[in-house]
Write an enzyme that holds these catalytic residues in place. Structure first.
Site: not given
Ligand SMILES: Cc1cc2nc3c(=O)[nH]c(=O)nc-3n(C[C@H](O)[C@H](O)[C@H](O)COP(=O)(O)OP(=O)(O)OC[C@H]3O[C@@H](n4cnc5c(N)ncnc54)[C@H](O)[C@@H]3O)c2cc1C
Length: 441
Positions: A14, A16, A80, A176, A305, A321
């Protein structure tokens, strides 16, 4: 280090995880990037897939393609299931194998969040949430199917239930979605049905909080509410949902009949805290240190997150961000560590601001002391979102689709696609062949 070239395992492609992989692309390390899906998803635009503006392929990109030029990176499609901290390995399930151990010298967990029904998991079957492409397509199916069913339905009472859409949760996603459904029914679908009036659809946005967009300044929250109301959305605040079933929702003691209920409320972190058996906050997010590592394990980092870190006495928000900046920081820290350079200063989040779009050509924007609502904010929103899409091809394709939709009202994808064959939806059609029973008034 056990190996000549240190191995960095990143779980999650994702915002991060990808940002960490990008920061490490020129480092003398071996990166293993594991995700349970084969694509990076631009979640902020998921609601546009759910409301037919964009196609799934316009907001998702194959992870393998994004990091294809990183010579030090291997992508593994797998889930994982656990971490063995002592022996420095993670366990991965793939299509044909279970609990395969993969060793690491550094581990970055960036596994995001999932829906939370606040202890009411029984709501899940009636009120899908919006987190993945599959969720977005399922919601799109439901919304479009509701209009199809209503068109084929004789009973006007059923029309009302079929054309009532309830969104539970008035944060950015709920706002939205509500705005986008309003534009869909009053703009795109308006002239296409003969027996029902799509524009008569009832769209209800509810939340137990006293205002929509609770994290935004009050004036922007009020502007968003006024805008929603001008689009015909009913905004109901101050009451929690007491029940959700196949016939609708119960809120403040009142039953609202609705065939489509969408959950846009809470989220819960991934099980990273359980895998690591470390301290978490009340929501279950892993408490991390100022360098984003886990206490007593300087080789394990949790970001985005699924991590919990306070800055200036307040927890960092779960937004893209934060995840991107934490990924970049962690990649840089590992790079410095393997090259013997001094560690960087503690992580500090630079808040560029927040935005939410409310229907066509209107958004609210807060960045530092700048508070904006209206077309200019929407223009900024569009520019920022285009900029952060993962690939140039998507930027071009989404831009063209937005301009087309803005001018014509036509949407990118209004297909009802049941991936597992036609599912039996509860139909109100009489049992006799439709041509014998549907009048053509
Ligand atoms: C509908 C929606 C709208 C949003 N709108 C906004 C916005 O307008 N502005 C904003 O800043 N933020 C927004 N967000 C929040 C933003 O998307 C998150 O804060 C961001 O994606 C967090 O990034 P991350 O890397 O922590 O997790 P994610 O981007 O969620 O990535 C997590 C990844 O880990 C993978 N994963 C999870 N568990 C496992 C496992 N056990 N094994 C292997 N892979 C795994 C998933 O498949 C995914 O690809 C929104 C979120 C949603 C759901």
């Amino acid at each position: 280090m056990r190996k000549a070239i240190p191995r960095v395992v990143i779980v999650g492609g994702g915002f991060g995880g990808l940002s960490a992989a990008k920061a490490l692309k020129d480092a003398l390390v071996k990166v293993i990037l594991i995700d349970r899906t084969n694509h990076h998803l631009f979640q902020p635009l998921l609601y546009q897939v759910a409301t037919s503006v964009l196609t799934p392929g316009q907001i998702g990109s194959p992870i393998r393609g994004i990091v294809g030029e990183h010579q030090n990176t291997t992508v593994i499609l797998g889930e994982v299931t656990g971490v063995d901290k002592e022996n420095q390995r993670v366990f991965v399930n793939s299509a044909d194998r279970e609990n395969v151990p993969i060793e690491y010298d550094f581990l970055i967990l960036a596994t995001g969040v999932t829906h939370s029904y606040f202890g009411h998991n029984e709501f899940a079957q009636f009120a899908p949430g919006l987190k993945s492409l599959a969720d977005a397509v399922a919601i799109r199916n439901r919304i479009l199917q509701a209009f199809e069913q209503a068109e084929a339905e004789e009973d006007p009472v059923r029309h009302r239930d079929l054309l009532t859409f309830v969104l539970v949760g008035a944060g950015p996603t709920g706002v939205e979605m509500a705005g986008a459904i309003a534009v869909l029914v009053r703009n795109t679908l308006k002239s296409e049905f003969r027996r029902v009036k799509p524009e008569s659809a009832r769209i209800i946005l509810m939340d137990m909080a006293p205002r929509v967009l609770g994290t935004f300044p009050d004036e922007l929250s009020q502007a968003a509410k006024r805008r929603l109301e001008s689009l015909g959305v009913e905004v109901r605040l101050g009451h929690g949902v007491e029940g959700i079933d196949a016939d609708g929702v119960i809120v403040g003691g009142e039953r609202i009949s609705a065939k489509t209920v969408i959950w846009t409320a809470g989220v819960a972190p991934s099980p990273a805290g359980k895998w690591l058996d470390v301290g978490t906050d009340r929501a279950g997010r892993v408490r991390i240190q100022p360098d984003l590592s886990v206490p007593a394990h300087p080789e394990i980092f949790v970001i985005g997150d699924t991590a919990s870190l306070d800055q200036d006495g307040k927890p960092l928000p779960g937004v893209a961000q934060v995840a991107i900046q934490q990924g970049r920081y962690t990649g840089n820290l590992i790079y410095r560590r393997v090259t013997g350079k001094p560690a960087p200063a503690a992580f500090r989040y630079f808040d560029k601001g927040s935005m939410a779009v409310v229907g066509k050509g209107f958004a609210v924007l807060q960045s530092g002391k700048v508070h904006l609502s209206g077309f200019l904010a929407w223009f900024a929103w569009a520019g920022v979102h285009l900029q952060f899409l993962a690939q140039s091809s998507l930027r071009v394709s989404v831009f063209v689709q937005w301009v087309w939709t803005y001018i014509t009202g036509q949407r990118g994808s209004r297909l009802i696609v049941n991936h597992y064959g036609a599912t039996r939806t509860k139909s109100f059609l009489p049992q006799a062949p439709p041509e014998l029973t549907i009048s053509t008034k």
